[in-house]
Design an enzyme around this catalytic site. Sequence first.
Site, PDB file in Angstrom:
ATOM      1  N   PHE A 158       9.000  30.918   9.288  1.00  0.00           N
ATOM      2  CA  PHE A 158       8.729  30.590   7.879  1.00  0.00           C
ATOM      3  C   PHE A 158       8.476  29.085   7.776  1.00  0.00           C
ATOM      4  CE2 PHE A 158      11.799  34.088   8.143  1.00  0.00           C
ATOM      5  CZ  PHE A 158      11.143  35.100   7.457  1.00  0.00           C
ATOM      6  N   ASP A 174       4.120  31.398  10.088  1.00  0.00           N
ATOM      7  CA  ASP A 174       4.097  31.608   8.637  1.00  0.00           C
ATOM      8  C   ASP A 174       2.982  32.614   8.339  1.00  0.00           C
ATOM      9  OD1 ASP A 174       5.311  29.740   6.110  1.00  0.00           O
ATOM     10  OD2 ASP A 174       3.598  31.019   5.637  1.00  0.00           O
ATOM     11  N   ASN A 179       3.350  37.672  10.063  1.00  0.00           N
ATOM     12  CA  ASN A 179       4.536  38.070   9.310  1.00  0.00           C
ATOM     13  C   ASN A 179       5.715  37.921  10.273  1.00  0.00           C
ATOM     14  OD1 ASN A 179       6.712  39.782   8.451  1.00  0.00           O
ATOM     15  ND2 ASN A 179       5.289  40.712   7.000  1.00  0.00           N
ATOM     16  N   ASP A 237      14.027  29.853   7.992  1.00  0.00           N
ATOM     17  CA  ASP A 237      14.082  29.312   6.624  1.00  0.00           C
ATOM     18  C   ASP A 237      13.211  30.166   5.707  1.00  0.00           C
ATOM     19  OD1 ASP A 237      14.567  27.677   4.440  1.00  0.00           O
ATOM     20  OD2 ASP A 237      12.975  26.263   4.955  1.00  0.00           O
ATOM     21  N   CYS A 266      18.160  30.442   0.609  1.00  0.00           N
ATOM     22  CA  CYS A 266      17.970  29.705  -0.642  1.00  0.00           C
ATOM     23  C   CYS A 266      18.171  30.595  -1.869  1.00  0.00           C
ATOM     24  CB  CYS A 266      16.588  29.061  -0.669  1.00  0.00           C
ATOM     25  SG  CYS A 266      15.233  30.232  -0.575  1.00  0.00           S
TER      26      CYS A 266
END
Length: 400
Positions: A226, A248, A276, A303, A343
């Site tokens: 990511f 990514d 992916n 992340d 997050c």
Amino acid sequence: MKVLSTVIVRPGEADRILSGHPWVYHGSIQRLATPANDGDLVQVKDHRQRLLGAGFYNSKSKINVRMLTHDRVELDTQFFEERIRAALAVRQRYMPTATSFRVVNAESDLLSGLIVDKYEDVLVVQTSALGMDLRKDMIVTALQKIFKPRAIIERNDIASRKFEGLPEANGLLAGAHEGPLPISLNGLKFTVNLVAGHKTGLYLDQQMNYELVARFAKGAQVLDCFSFLGGFALHAARAGAASVVGIDQSADAIAAATAIAASNGLTDRCTFEQANVFDWLKAKTAVAPHEKVIPRYDLIILDPPSFTRNRASVPDAMRGYKEIHLRALKLLRPGGVLATFCCSHHVDAVLFEAAIMDAAKDTHRLLRRVASYNQSPDHPILPAIPETGYLKGFAYELVR
Ligand code: SAH
């Protein structure tokens, strides 16, 4: 001073407001002593008529009042100037060398509904509350006084504006700005698209963590999952990684990250691949029965975007977190480090670590936690407002 309309909260609701939480939900309000218009500054009192402070009123939002102050204030350019200067001083104290950072992080800086990001000499503004949106002119004037920026851009294409009855709005509020902007982050060159990039251009909340995670990179084979513009990847490459690959799914992000690697002279050891992450990890860990996956990486960074925007989908999100950790652990060499972030506000550090431990158990791995991370200090965490803390991360060394 202007006479303000008065909102009276129900018994029992005052404590939360007094302890610093700025949101007054519709259900917390007993009545309006005097009528208020949406977007007005109103004074808030408890059921005994004790003044709790003043905030923006919006009957269309679930959050009927967003508190701004604990006393009566005149809401003018000077008010915004003082609040923004106070916020800036926090950044100067805790990130003294940063030139691009979040100047105002809404509730964290006692300005619910306002975000201001600074990318060198260009500012990006987001107003997610009606009261703030109506005072954009004052905010722009205050920002011009403090920063004398080359441009101020509005990035109001955020979903949360809908809940306040606000339309999407993007464009230039002041000055002139064209094309991608070169900026410096911890001494690395990045190029950001402030008009159409993710967030307001970059994930500034990871700025400090890039350097902290890069400490594990010397001589390492690194995998940055990511990767977006390659924040972790490029910091790792600069810190002496043997090789870095960033993954990514966004073709734009991969193209931008590749160009950024080149502009920093890191192309020889830092490449990016569009895929992916779930599929990529699955392919790399697929082996015939009785065969073992060969671990190839000394540092793996995970992340991902938030896997959940609400409580209801937390179980799905947990499956997603477990899956990427399970596969990443299979690819990590003993002695290597997994640096992993979450997050989502709805998945706290305890729950997040539980997903990681679940993956470790299933893969028969033993982990040693060697670091814990938070969002960078330009996204201040006020424990009185739990919503201000959302990014958490850990680094684990693979014991066996
Ligand atoms: N680490 C980055 C931020 C990551 S944000 C940084 O520090 O800047 C999440 C990124 O994951 C976005 O760039 C998004 O394009 C990408 N993404 C989301 N879902 C993905 C998936 N399933 N596979 C690969 N990339 C994904």
